[in-house]
Design a protein around this motif. Structure first.
Motif, PDB file in Angstrom:
ATOM      1  N   GLY A 211       5.075   1.287   3.122  1.00 55.19           N
ATOM      2  CA  GLY A 211       4.566   0.941   4.446  1.00 55.19           C
ATOM      3  C   GLY A 211       3.805   2.082   5.081  1.00 55.19           C
ATOM      4  N   TYR A 212       4.349   3.291   4.960  1.00 59.81           N
ATOM      5  CA  TYR A 212       3.635   4.470   5.462  1.00 59.81           C
ATOM      6  C   TYR A 212       2.293   4.623   4.752  1.00 59.81           C
ATOM      7  CZ  TYR A 212       2.209   9.336   5.748  1.00 59.81           C
ATOM      8  OH  TYR A 212       1.463  10.471   5.912  1.00 59.81           O
ATOM      9  N   TYR A 213       2.310   4.485   3.446  1.00 60.12           N
ATOM     10  CA  TYR A 213       1.088   4.656   2.652  1.00 60.12           C
ATOM     11  C   TYR A 213       0.022   3.634   3.051  1.00 60.12           C
ATOM     12  CZ  TYR A 213      -2.018   4.635  -1.404  1.00 60.12           C
ATOM     13  OH  TYR A 213      -3.128   4.673  -2.216  1.00 60.12           O
ATOM     14  N   LEU A 214       0.418   2.373   3.198  1.00 59.55           N
ATOM     15  CA  LEU A 214      -0.551   1.326   3.535  1.00 59.55           C
ATOM     16  C   LEU A 214      -1.122   1.525   4.933  1.00 59.55           C
ATOM     17  CD1 LEU A 214       1.203  -1.850   2.077  1.00 59.55           C
ATOM     18  CD2 LEU A 214      -0.754  -0.617   1.127  1.00 59.55           C
ATOM     19  N   ARG A 215      -0.318   2.055   5.839  1.00 60.17           N
ATOM     20  CA  ARG A 215      -0.812   2.259   7.202  1.00 60.17           C
ATOM     21  C   ARG A 215      -1.967   3.249   7.215  1.00 60.17           C
ATOM     22  NH1 ARG A 215       2.373   4.517  12.651  1.00 60.17           N
ATOM     23  NH2 ARG A 215       0.508   4.428  13.981  1.00 60.17           N
ATOM     24  N   TYR A 216      -1.838   4.329   6.459  1.00 59.74           N
ATOM     25  CA  TYR A 216      -2.807   5.413   6.550  1.00 59.74           C
ATOM     26  C   TYR A 216      -3.772   5.495   5.370  1.00 59.74           C
ATOM     27  CZ  TYR A 216       0.176   7.045  10.328  1.00 59.74           C
ATOM     28  OH  TYR A 216       0.878   7.134  11.499  1.00 59.74           O
ATOM     29  N   SER A 217      -3.556   4.699   4.344  1.00 58.45           N
ATOM     30  CA  SER A 217      -4.418   4.780   3.159  1.00 58.45           C
ATOM     31  C   SER A 217      -5.855   4.382   3.489  1.00 58.45           C
ATOM     32  CB  SER A 217      -3.886   3.870   2.050  1.00 58.45           C
ATOM     33  OG  SER A 217      -4.772   3.868   0.947  1.00 58.45           O
ATOM     34  N   ILE A 221      -9.311  -1.155  -1.328  1.00 60.24           N
ATOM     35  CA  ILE A 221      -8.547  -2.360  -1.633  1.00 60.24           C
ATOM     36  C   ILE A 221      -7.499  -2.656  -0.563  1.00 60.24           C
ATOM     37  CG2 ILE A 221      -6.813  -1.151  -3.032  1.00 60.24           C
ATOM     38  CD1 ILE A 221      -6.769  -3.634  -4.843  1.00 60.24           C
ATOM     39  N   PHE A 222      -7.014  -1.614   0.102  1.00 60.31           N
ATOM     40  CA  PHE A 222      -5.997  -1.813   1.138  1.00 60.31           C
ATOM     41  C   PHE A 222      -6.589  -1.888   2.543  1.00 60.31           C
ATOM     42  CE2 PHE A 222      -3.568   0.669  -2.183  1.00 60.31           C
ATOM     43  CZ  PHE A 222      -2.935  -0.454  -2.704  1.00 60.31           C
ATOM     44  N   ASN A 223      -7.889  -1.938   2.615  1.00 62.83           N
ATOM     45  CA  ASN A 223      -8.578  -2.054   3.903  1.00 62.83           C
ATOM     46  C   ASN A 223      -9.628  -3.154   3.856  1.00 62.83           C
ATOM     47  OD1 ASN A 223      -7.687   0.406   5.735  1.00 62.83           O
ATOM     48  ND2 ASN A 223      -7.882   1.204   3.652  1.00 62.83           N
ATOM     49  N   ASN A 224      -9.320  -4.199   3.108  1.00 57.51           N
ATOM     50  CA  ASN A 224     -10.252  -5.299   2.904  1.00 57.51           C
ATOM     51  C   ASN A 224      -9.497  -6.613   3.033  1.00 57.51           C
ATOM     52  OD1 ASN A 224     -11.596  -7.413   1.041  1.00 57.51           O
ATOM     53  ND2 ASN A 224     -13.218  -5.886   1.324  1.00 57.51           N
ATOM     54  N   SER A 225      -9.916  -7.458   3.960  1.00 57.46           N
ATOM     55  CA  SER A 225      -9.206  -8.716   4.216  1.00 57.46           C
ATOM     56  C   SER A 225      -9.266  -9.660   3.023  1.00 57.46           C
ATOM     57  CB  SER A 225      -9.794  -9.405   5.449  1.00 57.46           C
ATOM     58  OG  SER A 225      -9.596  -8.627   6.609  1.00 57.46           O
ATOM     59  N   PHE A 226     -10.398  -9.677   2.317  1.00 56.95           N
ATOM     60  CA  PHE A 226     -10.521 -10.557   1.148  1.00 56.95           C
ATOM     61  C   PHE A 226      -9.555 -10.128   0.054  1.00 56.95           C
ATOM     62  CE2 PHE A 226     -12.441 -11.671  -2.961  1.00 56.95           C
ATOM     63  CZ  PHE A 226     -12.519 -13.050  -2.820  1.00 56.95           C
ATOM     64  N   ALA A 227      -9.472  -8.832  -0.203  1.00 58.03           N
ATOM     65  CA  ALA A 227      -8.524  -8.330  -1.204  1.00 58.03           C
ATOM     66  C   ALA A 227      -7.094  -8.652  -0.796  1.00 58.03           C
ATOM     67  CB  ALA A 227      -8.710  -6.823  -1.377  1.00 58.03           C
ATOM     68  N   ALA A 228      -6.809  -8.574   0.506  1.00 58.64           N
ATOM     69  CA  ALA A 228      -5.472  -8.901   0.997  1.00 58.64           C
ATOM     70  C   ALA A 228      -5.138 -10.362   0.727  1.00 58.64           C
ATOM     71  CB  ALA A 228      -5.378  -8.595   2.486  1.00 58.64           C
ATOM     72  N   MET A 229      -6.104 -11.253   0.943  1.00 62.36           N
ATOM     73  CA  MET A 229      -5.878 -12.674   0.675  1.00 62.36           C
ATOM     74  C   MET A 229      -5.597 -12.913  -0.803  1.00 62.36           C
ATOM     75  SD  MET A 229      -5.921 -14.470   3.431  1.00 62.36           S
ATOM     76  CE  MET A 229      -6.130 -16.101   2.715  1.00 62.36           C
ATOM     77  N   ILE A 230      -6.304 -12.203  -1.673  1.00 66.13           N
ATOM     78  CA  ILE A 230      -6.060 -12.334  -3.110  1.00 66.13           C
ATOM     79  C   ILE A 230      -4.644 -11.906  -3.451  1.00 66.13           C
ATOM     80  CG2 ILE A 230      -6.721 -11.486  -5.398  1.00 66.13           C
ATOM     81  CD1 ILE A 230      -8.702 -13.448  -4.184  1.00 66.13           C
ATOM     82  N   LEU A 231      -4.186 -10.820  -2.825  1.00 69.51           N
ATOM     83  CA  LEU A 231      -2.832 -10.326  -3.069  1.00 69.51           C
ATOM     84  C   LEU A 231      -1.766 -11.297  -2.569  1.00 69.51           C
ATOM     85  CD1 LEU A 231      -3.244  -6.537  -2.183  1.00 69.51           C
ATOM     86  CD2 LEU A 231      -2.818  -7.520  -4.442  1.00 69.51           C
ATOM     87  N   ILE A 232      -2.126 -12.169  -1.650  1.00 69.92           N
ATOM     88  CA  ILE A 232      -1.189 -13.185  -1.157  1.00 69.92           C
ATOM     89  C   ILE A 232      -1.225 -14.437  -2.031  1.00 69.92           C
ATOM     90  CG2 ILE A 232      -0.643 -14.720   0.775  1.00 69.92           C
ATOM     91  CD1 ILE A 232      -1.847 -12.554   2.629  1.00 69.92           C
ATOM     92  N   ILE A 233      -2.422 -14.914  -2.326  1.00 73.55           N
ATOM     93  CA  ILE A 233      -2.582 -16.210  -2.986  1.00 73.55           C
ATOM     94  C   ILE A 233      -2.179 -16.163  -4.455  1.00 73.55           C
ATOM     95  CG2 ILE A 233      -4.270 -17.953  -3.688  1.00 73.55           C
ATOM     96  CD1 ILE A 233      -5.817 -17.253  -1.100  1.00 73.55           C
ATOM     97  N   ILE A 234      -2.659 -15.158  -5.202  1.00 72.35           N
ATOM     98  CA  ILE A 234      -2.404 -15.105  -6.643  1.00 72.35           C
ATOM     99  C   ILE A 234      -0.908 -15.048  -6.966  1.00 72.35           C
ATOM    100  CG2 ILE A 234      -2.779 -13.798  -8.765  1.00 72.35           C
ATOM    101  CD1 ILE A 234      -5.208 -15.378  -7.787  1.00 72.35           C
ATOM    102  N   PRO A 235      -0.123 -14.160  -6.348  1.00 72.50           N
ATOM    103  CA  PRO A 235       1.315 -14.160  -6.638  1.00 72.50           C
ATOM    104  C   PRO A 235       2.001 -15.474  -6.274  1.00 72.50           C
ATOM    105  CG  PRO A 235       0.688 -12.119  -5.581  1.00 72.50           C
ATOM    106  CD  PRO A 235      -0.492 -13.029  -5.475  1.00 72.50           C
ATOM    107  N   ALA A 236       1.574 -16.098  -5.157  1.00 72.02           N
ATOM    108  CA  ALA A 236       2.176 -17.375  -4.762  1.00 72.02           C
ATOM    109  C   ALA A 236       1.936 -18.440  -5.821  1.00 72.02           C
ATOM    110  CB  ALA A 236       1.609 -17.816  -3.417  1.00 72.02           C
ATOM    111  N   LEU A 237       0.726 -18.492  -6.355  1.00 71.85           N
ATOM    112  CA  LEU A 237       0.411 -19.463  -7.409  1.00 71.85           C
ATOM    113  C   LEU A 237       1.203 -19.174  -8.679  1.00 71.85           C
ATOM    114  CD1 LEU A 237      -3.475 -19.797  -7.002  1.00 71.85           C
ATOM    115  CD2 LEU A 237      -1.730 -21.486  -6.394  1.00 71.85           C
ATOM    116  N   ILE A 238       1.290 -17.910  -9.045  1.00 69.02           N
ATOM    117  CA  ILE A 238       2.030 -17.539 -10.253  1.00 69.02           C
ATOM    118  C   ILE A 238       3.500 -17.930 -10.122  1.00 69.02           C
ATOM    119  CG2 ILE A 238       2.849 -15.600 -11.658  1.00 69.02           C
ATOM    120  CD1 ILE A 238       0.199 -14.201 -11.059  1.00 69.02           C
ATOM    121  N   MET A 239       4.092 -17.681  -8.961  1.00 68.27           N
ATOM    122  CA  MET A 239       5.500 -18.015  -8.766  1.00 68.27           C
ATOM    123  C   MET A 239       5.730 -19.515  -8.816  1.00 68.27           C
ATOM    124  SD  MET A 239       7.067 -15.204  -6.087  1.00 68.27           S
ATOM    125  CE  MET A 239       5.832 -15.387  -4.806  1.00 68.27           C
ATOM    126  N   MET A 240       4.829 -20.295  -8.235  1.00 68.81           N
ATOM    127  CA  MET A 240       4.960 -21.745  -8.293  1.00 68.81           C
ATOM    128  C   MET A 240       4.845 -22.239  -9.737  1.00 68.81           C
ATOM    129  SD  MET A 240       5.535 -23.361  -5.382  1.00 68.81           S
ATOM    130  CE  MET A 240       4.826 -25.011  -5.550  1.00 68.81           C
TER     131      MET A 240
END
Length: 356
Positions: A211-217, A221-240
């Motif tokens: 959490g500390y790292y993501l706040r200040y990094s 990749i950690f400062n891009n909304s599109f990349a963030a959406m990919i990090l949400i959607i892909i794992p959700a699909l894989i788990m399903m």
């Protein structure tokens, strides 16, 4: 690497609200799962698909709480004694207060309401045993109290990690996080046997450092909304997909809260709220509500499970899945928020109900 920022940041409040929302929805899902008679036709229904999704996606709540603790507390200049004197009472007082309240509730409802049998003996030592079981997460509805013990462990480790972070550079933090991710993959994805006591400390404090790292990094990749959406959607699909691929052997497969895919989703949600201008530009009324829930979130965590449990005991639900889900959500989220808000107006209770 010292960073001091006492100004309130809205996306932190939003993340804390998302975290408690996910925790409540996960537990509502669990309660309804106990009431459903699972078979192949059930699991392939719409409600079964939602159960499969919710039992995995909503596990990001604990990870978000831990990441927020690291983002807010690590990398700052604070005295160890002052840290312990402020932080530990803020989680311990509400824990003890609500443990006592719900011990009384379990005993009184069992004594006065027919067909409720949380407690079957009412001697002094029996009632003391209920309180001890509440503290040890063994009493009915108290399983969620493991969160207090986990946070206590994180706080005890934080001075060590804070001193290290303040004296190191980004490459060392990234090296630690890589090793920590490998450890989590080994322990919670490859299921390599690791002593539970070790995992109880390593995984939570790792999320705090993350959490500390993501706040200040400043990595893109950690400062891009599109990349963030990919990090949400892909794992959700894989788990399903994975959950349904083993439906013949296990009706509902649940990923561990510290597994790699859950971590990816939590990182995605954190970064999405950090970077999205849309999610940080709500109207004043919505921001006030979000901030209120964020302030009440710890108290809500401590009471929501027992409220849901008692509601199930008193009101025997025999409605459809959607109505039952909405009802239990209102009890667990809305009602618990209202209770903490109202009690928060009583000044002498403020330190004991979980407002922070």
């Amino acid at each position: 690497m010292s960073n001091n920022n006492s100004k309130r940041i809205f996306y932190f409040d939003a993340l804390r609200t998302i975290a408690i929302l996910c925790v409540v929805l996960l537990h509502v899902t669990g309660h309804l799962g106990e009431m459903m008679h699972y078979n192949l036709s059930t699991i392939y229904s719409l409600s079964g698909a939602f159960e499969t999704f919710a039992n995995n996606f909503f596990r990001i709540g604990i990870a978000l709480f831990l990441m927020l603790s690291g983002a807010l507390l690590l990398g700052r200049d604070w005295d160890v004694r002052n840290f312990f004197s402020k932080r530990i009472p803020r989680i311990a007082k509400p824990f003890l207060f609500w443990s006592l309240i719900f011990t009384f509730m379990l005993i009184s409802t069992s004594y006065f309401i027919p067909n409720i049998d949380f407690v079957d003996k009412f001697g002094i030592f029996d009632m003391l045993g209920v309180f001890i079981d509440m503290l040890l997460c063994k009493a009915p509805g108290a399983a969620v109290y493991w969160f207090f013990w986990m946070m206590l462990g994180v706080y005890l480790l934080m001075p060590i990690f804070n001193k290290w972070i303040n004296s190191t550079d980004w490459s060392n933090i990234e090296y630690f996080l890589v090793l920590w991710i490998i450890y989590n993959i080994a322990a919670y994805s490859l299921m390599i046997p690791i002593p539970e006591a070790v995992s109880f400390f390593i995984s939570p404090i790792g999320f705090a450092v993350l959490g500390y790292y993501l706040r200040y990094s400043e990595r893109k990749i950690f400062n891009n909304s599109f990349a963030a959406m990919i990090l949400i959607i892909i794992p959700a699909l894989i788990m399903m997909i994975y959950s349904y691929s083993i439906v013949d052997s296990k009706i509902l497969f649940v990923f561990h809260r510290y597994s790699f895919l859950i971590m990816m989703e939590a990182v995605g949600v954190f970064c999405l709220f950090k970077t999205s201008s849309i999610l940080n530009d709500f109207g004043d009324n919505i921001k006030k509500f979000v901030s209120s829930v964020a302030l009440c979130s710890y108290g809500m965590y401590l009471i929501h499970s027992q409220l849901i449990m008692v509601a199930r005991k008193i009101i025997h639900l025999q409605l459809n899945f959607t109505i039952e889900y909405i009802f239990l959500f209102i009890v667990g989220f809305i009602f618990s928020w209202i209770i903490i808000c109202i009690l928060g107006k009583i000044q002498f209770l403020e330190d004991y109900i979980g407002i922070k």
